[in-house]
Structure formats: C-alpha cells, structure tokens
Scaffold this motif. Sequence first.
Motif, PDB file in Angstrom:
ATOM      1  N   ALA B  62       0.832  -1.198   0.000  1.00 33.73           N
ATOM      2  CA  ALA B  62       0.000   0.000   0.000  1.00 33.73           C
ATOM      3  C   ALA B  62       0.871   1.254   0.000  1.00 33.73           C
ATOM      4  O   ALA B  62       0.487   2.278  -0.559  1.00 33.73           O
ATOM      5  CB  ALA B  62      -0.920  -0.009   1.212  1.00 33.73           C
ATOM      6  N   GLY B  64       3.670   1.398  -1.459  1.00 35.80           N
ATOM      7  CA  GLY B  64       4.375   1.450  -2.724  1.00 35.80           C
ATOM      8  C   GLY B  64       5.794   0.924  -2.673  1.00 35.80           C
ATOM      9  O   GLY B  64       6.520   1.034  -3.648  1.00 35.80           O
ATOM     10  N   SER B  77       9.835  -2.861  -5.228  1.00 39.29           N
ATOM     11  CA  SER B  77       9.513  -2.107  -6.426  1.00 39.29           C
ATOM     12  C   SER B  77      10.702  -1.242  -6.833  1.00 39.29           C
ATOM     13  O   SER B  77      11.353  -0.630  -5.998  1.00 39.29           O
ATOM     14  CB  SER B  77       8.280  -1.248  -6.189  1.00 39.29           C
ATOM     15  OG  SER B  77       8.526  -0.317  -5.168  1.00 39.29           O
ATOM     16  N   ASP B  78      10.922  -1.220  -8.110  1.00 42.46           N
ATOM     17  CA  ASP B  78      12.059  -0.487  -8.631  1.00 42.46           C
ATOM     18  C   ASP B  78      11.591   0.913  -9.002  1.00 42.46           C
ATOM     19  O   ASP B  78      10.506   1.093  -9.538  1.00 42.46           O
ATOM     20  CB  ASP B  78      12.603  -1.215  -9.862  1.00 42.46           C
ATOM     21  CG  ASP B  78      14.067  -0.926 -10.045  1.00 42.46           C
ATOM     22  OD1 ASP B  78      14.602  -0.080  -9.305  1.00 42.46           O
ATOM     23  OD2 ASP B  78      14.677  -1.545 -10.924  1.00 42.46           O
ATOM     24  N   LEU B  79      12.397   1.883  -8.681  1.00 45.17           N
ATOM     25  CA  LEU B  79      12.014   3.256  -8.979  1.00 45.17           C
ATOM     26  C   LEU B  79      12.837   3.757 -10.151  1.00 45.17           C
ATOM     27  O   LEU B  79      14.033   3.991 -10.032  1.00 45.17           O
ATOM     28  CB  LEU B  79      12.243   4.146  -7.752  1.00 45.17           C
ATOM     29  CG  LEU B  79      11.583   5.509  -7.828  1.00 45.17           C
ATOM     30  CD1 LEU B  79      10.071   5.376  -7.845  1.00 45.17           C
ATOM     31  CD2 LEU B  79      12.007   6.371  -6.662  1.00 45.17           C
ATOM     32  N   ASP B  83       9.341   7.048 -12.710  1.00 49.74           N
ATOM     33  CA  ASP B  83       8.586   6.935 -11.462  1.00 49.74           C
ATOM     34  C   ASP B  83       8.853   8.125 -10.558  1.00 49.74           C
ATOM     35  O   ASP B  83       7.941   8.659  -9.919  1.00 49.74           O
ATOM     36  CB  ASP B  83       8.967   5.645 -10.729  1.00 49.74           C
ATOM     37  CG  ASP B  83       8.203   4.445 -11.240  1.00 49.74           C
ATOM     38  OD1 ASP B  83       7.014   4.613 -11.568  1.00 49.74           O
ATOM     39  OD2 ASP B  83       8.783   3.363 -11.313  1.00 49.74           O
ATOM     40  N   ILE B  85       9.752  11.112 -11.370  1.00 47.48           N
ATOM     41  CA  ILE B  85       9.052  12.279 -11.905  1.00 47.48           C
ATOM     42  C   ILE B  85       7.576  12.220 -11.537  1.00 47.48           C
ATOM     43  O   ILE B  85       6.984  13.212 -11.081  1.00 47.48           O
ATOM     44  CB  ILE B  85       9.219  12.329 -13.444  1.00 47.48           C
ATOM     45  CG1 ILE B  85      10.675  12.635 -13.800  1.00 47.48           C
ATOM     46  CG2 ILE B  85       8.296  13.381 -14.050  1.00 47.48           C
ATOM     47  CD1 ILE B  85      10.975  12.505 -15.283  1.00 47.48           C
ATOM     48  N   ASP B  86       7.013  11.033 -11.705  1.00 48.13           N
ATOM     49  CA  ASP B  86       5.610  10.811 -11.362  1.00 48.13           C
ATOM     50  C   ASP B  86       5.342  11.190  -9.902  1.00 48.13           C
ATOM     51  O   ASP B  86       4.453  12.001  -9.591  1.00 48.13           O
ATOM     52  CB  ASP B  86       5.300   9.335 -11.636  1.00 48.13           C
ATOM     53  CG  ASP B  86       3.837   8.990 -11.500  1.00 48.13           C
ATOM     54  OD1 ASP B  86       3.045   9.870 -11.122  1.00 48.13           O
ATOM     55  OD2 ASP B  86       3.481   7.835 -11.774  1.00 48.13           O
ATOM     56  N   ASP B  89       6.018  15.021  -9.185  1.00 48.24           N
ATOM     57  CA  ASP B  89       5.002  15.905  -9.766  1.00 48.24           C
ATOM     58  C   ASP B  89       3.760  15.941  -8.883  1.00 48.24           C
ATOM     59  O   ASP B  89       3.157  17.008  -8.676  1.00 48.24           O
ATOM     60  CB  ASP B  89       4.633  15.432 -11.176  1.00 48.24           C
ATOM     61  CG  ASP B  89       5.569  15.991 -12.227  1.00 48.24           C
ATOM     62  OD1 ASP B  89       6.371  16.877 -11.878  1.00 48.24           O
ATOM     63  OD2 ASP B  89       5.503  15.553 -13.380  1.00 48.24           O
ATOM     64  N   ALA B  90       3.380  14.788  -8.380  1.00 50.68           N
ATOM     65  CA  ALA B  90       2.208  14.755  -7.495  1.00 50.68           C
ATOM     66  C   ALA B  90       2.477  15.559  -6.228  1.00 50.68           C
ATOM     67  O   ALA B  90       1.625  16.333  -5.762  1.00 50.68           O
ATOM     68  CB  ALA B  90       1.850  13.309  -7.158  1.00 50.68           C
ATOM     69  N   LEU B  93       2.196  19.235  -6.782  1.00 50.83           N
ATOM     70  CA  LEU B  93       0.837  19.763  -6.838  1.00 50.83           C
ATOM     71  C   LEU B  93       0.264  19.912  -5.429  1.00 50.83           C
ATOM     72  O   LEU B  93      -0.366  20.922  -5.097  1.00 50.83           O
ATOM     73  CB  LEU B  93      -0.060  18.844  -7.661  1.00 50.83           C
ATOM     74  CG  LEU B  93       0.208  18.810  -9.164  1.00 50.83           C
ATOM     75  CD1 LEU B  93      -0.610  17.698  -9.813  1.00 50.83           C
ATOM     76  CD2 LEU B  93      -0.120  20.152  -9.794  1.00 50.83           C
ATOM     77  N   VAL B 156      -1.985  10.643   1.543  1.00 52.12           N
ATOM     78  CA  VAL B 156      -1.478  10.456   0.182  1.00 52.12           C
ATOM     79  C   VAL B 156      -0.021  10.892   0.105  1.00 52.12           C
ATOM     80  O   VAL B 156       0.835  10.176  -0.417  1.00 52.12           O
ATOM     81  CB  VAL B 156      -2.322  11.258  -0.824  1.00 52.12           C
ATOM     82  CG1 VAL B 156      -1.614  11.367  -2.167  1.00 52.12           C
ATOM     83  CG2 VAL B 156      -3.688  10.623  -0.999  1.00 52.12           C
ATOM     84  N   THR B 159       2.372   8.369   1.553  1.00 48.08           N
ATOM     85  CA  THR B 159       2.734   7.238   0.696  1.00 48.08           C
ATOM     86  C   THR B 159       3.673   7.680  -0.423  1.00 48.08           C
ATOM     87  O   THR B 159       4.616   6.976  -0.767  1.00 48.08           O
ATOM     88  CB  THR B 159       1.498   6.575   0.077  1.00 48.08           C
ATOM     89  OG1 THR B 159       0.937   7.442  -0.910  1.00 48.08           O
ATOM     90  CG2 THR B 159       0.451   6.271   1.126  1.00 48.08           C
ATOM     91  N   LEU B 160       3.416   8.861  -0.973  1.00 47.83           N
ATOM     92  CA  LEU B 160       4.319   9.368  -2.010  1.00 47.83           C
ATOM     93  C   LEU B 160       5.728   9.487  -1.446  1.00 47.83           C
ATOM     94  O   LEU B 160       6.705   9.107  -2.088  1.00 47.83           O
ATOM     95  CB  LEU B 160       3.847  10.743  -2.503  1.00 47.83           C
ATOM     96  CG  LEU B 160       2.550  10.779  -3.284  1.00 47.83           C
ATOM     97  CD1 LEU B 160       2.167  12.222  -3.601  1.00 47.83           C
ATOM     98  CD2 LEU B 160       2.648   9.976  -4.565  1.00 47.83           C
TER      99      LEU B 160
END
Lengths: 226, 226
Positions: B62, B64, B77-79, B83, B85-86, B89-90, B93, B156, B159-160
């Motif tokens: 959960a 990530g 999980s590989d970054l 990823d 940037i993803d 970017d979030a 914002l 959120v 987790t980011l």
Amino acid sequence: MPPTVKPLLQRQTVTAMVAEYIAAKIVGGEYPGGHQIRQEAIAAELGVSRIPVREALLQLEAEGLVVIRTHRGAVVSDLSADDAIDLFDARLLLEPFLVKKAIARMSNQDIVNVERALQDYEAAIARGDPKELSRLNWAFHTALLEPSMRPRSMAVLQTLYSSADRYLRLQIEPLKAQTKALQEHRDIFEAYRLRDAVETSRLLKKHVADAAEEIVSQLKRGEAAG
Amino acid sequence: MPPTVKPLLQRQTVTAMVAEYIAAKIVGGEYPGGHQIRQEAIAAELGVSRIPVREALLQLEAEGLVVIRTHRGAVVSDLSADDAIDLFDARLLLEPFLVKKAIARMSNQDIVNVERALQDYEAAIARGDPKELSRLNWAFHTALLEPSMRPRSMAVLQTLYSSADRYLRLQIEPLKAQTKALQEHRDIFEAYRLRDAVETSRLLKKHVADAAEEIVSQLKRGEAAG
DNA sequence: CAATGAAATATTGGATACGATCGTACAAGA
DNA sequence: TCTTGTACGATCGTATCCAATATTTCATTG
C-alpha cells in the motif's frame, strides 16, 4: 506493461473475493460509517477462515474504506463533508494535470479506448444499475488519464476515488445529474479527441468540481440534520 | 484527536515490527529494487510466523515499497527516473496547495511546532545520521502542512514520500545539498511565520522541485550507465 | 447510590500445519 | 535442434488452534 489478454478464467484469491464482498457492502450502504466489522461474522457468512478476512481488511484500510486499530478491529470509516472536500481537492489538482500529460502522449488507440469507455457509460445509463454506473464512470476517467503513463499518480487517484465511491451515488443517482454528467463526458471527449489539452483540462476540472460541490452540499445538509 | 500522552511501553504488534524491519532494509538499500522477498526467510530471520510477514508486506505494498503478485510473492519495487518524476510531480501539486490551506488555519502553537521541527533538523545535520536526517526532513514538511486539517491528502503525501524515501539520500547525503536544504527550510519557515501564504507556497514548490531535479538527474545518470 | 476494581467474556493477533499454485528441469517426440 | 509434456521442488494461500488484549459485568467499598 500489463498483459494484453486477460486470463479467461481468472483465479481470484479468497482474500480478493472477501475484499470485494466487504467493499460492496460498504459502498452499497449496508455497512454505514462507524459500523464495526467483526472478522468472525464475515468469515462465517462466507464460509472461510478469518485470515483472508483480516488481509482483506488490511487492503481496504489502504484504500481508506475502513480504519483498523490494534486489538480493536476494523470500523467503516466515516466520511464527513470536510473529508469529501479534502478528497475532491486532491482530485482537482491531479486529474487536470494528468489529462494534459495524457494528451501530450496519447495515440489514436487511446482515443478509441476512451470512446469505448464513453459508450459503455452511455449504455449503462439506459440500464440504470447504479453500481455499474459508478464503475463505468470511473473507467471513463481512468481511460482519459491512462496515456499519461503515471502509474503512481493513478494509484493515488484510485484510492481517492474508492474512498469517496460510497458517496458518489449522492450525485450520480438522480436522473438529471446523470444526463448532465453524460453531456460533460461527451464534451470532455470531444476536446480530448481534438488534442486540446487546455480545454480538456478545464472541462474535466469543472466536471469534477461540480460533482464535488453537489456531494459536499448534500453531506452538509445531512450533517446539519444530524 | 490522538491522546496527548503516548504510552510509555507502547505495545507494538508483530506485524508493525516486521513492516518496519523490511522497510528499513529497503530504504537502507540492503534490498535493492527487484529483490525477491521470501516470506519464510524473513519469518525465520525474525523468529516469527509467516502471517505477520504477509500482513506487513500488504502494508508495504500500500505504501508502494513492494509489489505483490499472486503466488509469486513480493518484489521490491524499482524506482525508475520516470517513477520519480511521477511521484514528485504529485508532491509538487499537493504540497504548495496544502501549505496555503495550512497558513489560513494555523495557530501560534503550529508555528512553534514547525520551528521545533526545523531545530531538530538542524541538530541532526550536525550529527549526520542519514536515516535520521530523512525522517526529520519529512517531519518538517509534515509540520508545515499539518494545520491544513487535510488528513486524506496528508496520507497520500505520506505514501508518495515513503515510495521515494529510498532515493532521497541521493539528494540528501552530500554536504552541500544539506546546507542548501537547510537554508531553504529556514526561508520557508520565515515566510510561514509571517503568514505569507503565496511566498511560502512558492518557496516550498521550488524547494521540492530542486530536490526532484537533483534526484531525477542522478537516476537518469544511473540508468544510462546501466 | 456512585465509583472503583477485579473476574468473565468476546474479539483480535499470532503460530503451526496442510493444500494449492507456480517456475523449472528434464525427458520424449517431431 | 526445437517443441511439448510431465514431474518435482519451492513458495505462497488458507484452515485450524492457541495466546494476548480490550470490553463488559458484577461485586465491593466509600
């Protein structure tokens, strides 16, 4: 990249089935906010052991549908008007941003996918199953954003959406709202098809904002009524 | 509202301990991206059963940190640079948005809390423990945003952050970057203290963007090198 | 009669044991 | 040599059973 063909007989794990079962009860309103979820009750109900129930609850907690406290079990999380504002504000930041990225990268196939999602949504309105409608509404939004190639942001949006899913029917059920939403979807698709990123982003933002406002006002009315 | 006094002997659940253990290994680089996590191995290592290990992995998924595939187990999980940037970017914002909301609502006590977080961060630089530094860096950001009263958005962001945590050391370890980050933190706090929402938001955005750029460029260099 | 404390009960958390599924090595046939 | 089928081992998913914790009930005391 996920496999292009999904397995015909997808073997679901029991945990996943239980998670869907509980989520459906929550979204359907059978388990209201604040409801205590007893692991054993669910387990007996479905004829499974408590372990997949626990793991399902863990997943639902990650999605924001329940809150788990140690040795005190899972409670269906209650969504206040403030929570709804919180969730929708986050969506309002992410979705317009992602749709711009999507348009910058999308192929013709992506447009076809969105169009198909739009048609499915249209067809579902005729049938009028609210649960199906909610799913297809989200499928349309997902199809719009998919080409952005932002799996992390998409995952975030997924959790935001499922947290609020229960309350979408406040906005999605009235027939008038349905036709309004459908028209907005069509307008969004039209701008999307023309690769007009700015306009698509603007329309999408307004579409989400309108839905949010409707839901929040209904929740506030409910809270005032007690 | 959480209890004001934390229990002296906080009884942690085994699942939580295992989750921390695995997360530390991942963040510390001992389990690199793509590493297969064997439930039984972890269980034996810690002298516990496999069940808390499984549940810990569900939580980490959960957050990530790992990806779980049915009957195939958990993989770190590989970054990729994409990823990163993803994720950033979030963050770019959400954080500037939330800090504005925070300033609109904050009390003097909140300012004190942020100042304390800033001082803790400063003190940690002197000691130079990178893991501690990462934690306190995030504590400062959290303190800034806390008064916004947006628990969903904060979750959120959490987790980011933990998804990207591993790679923050790319940016956080060099001494020059540390002093730069500290100065930026001070500037942000100064604007925050003066309740200048626009300026705080601007500085915070730039602060995160600079860090993101540094990390992404390092990741790209790494990917190019193979 | 209210408040405090201790025993009983209910519910969750964890360990052990078993069955199901997947990946791989290896043999047989084209 | 390449493909296809099969058997094996490794690993995961689930059920059953035991331990720890929270909640409730009830007796006791001021």
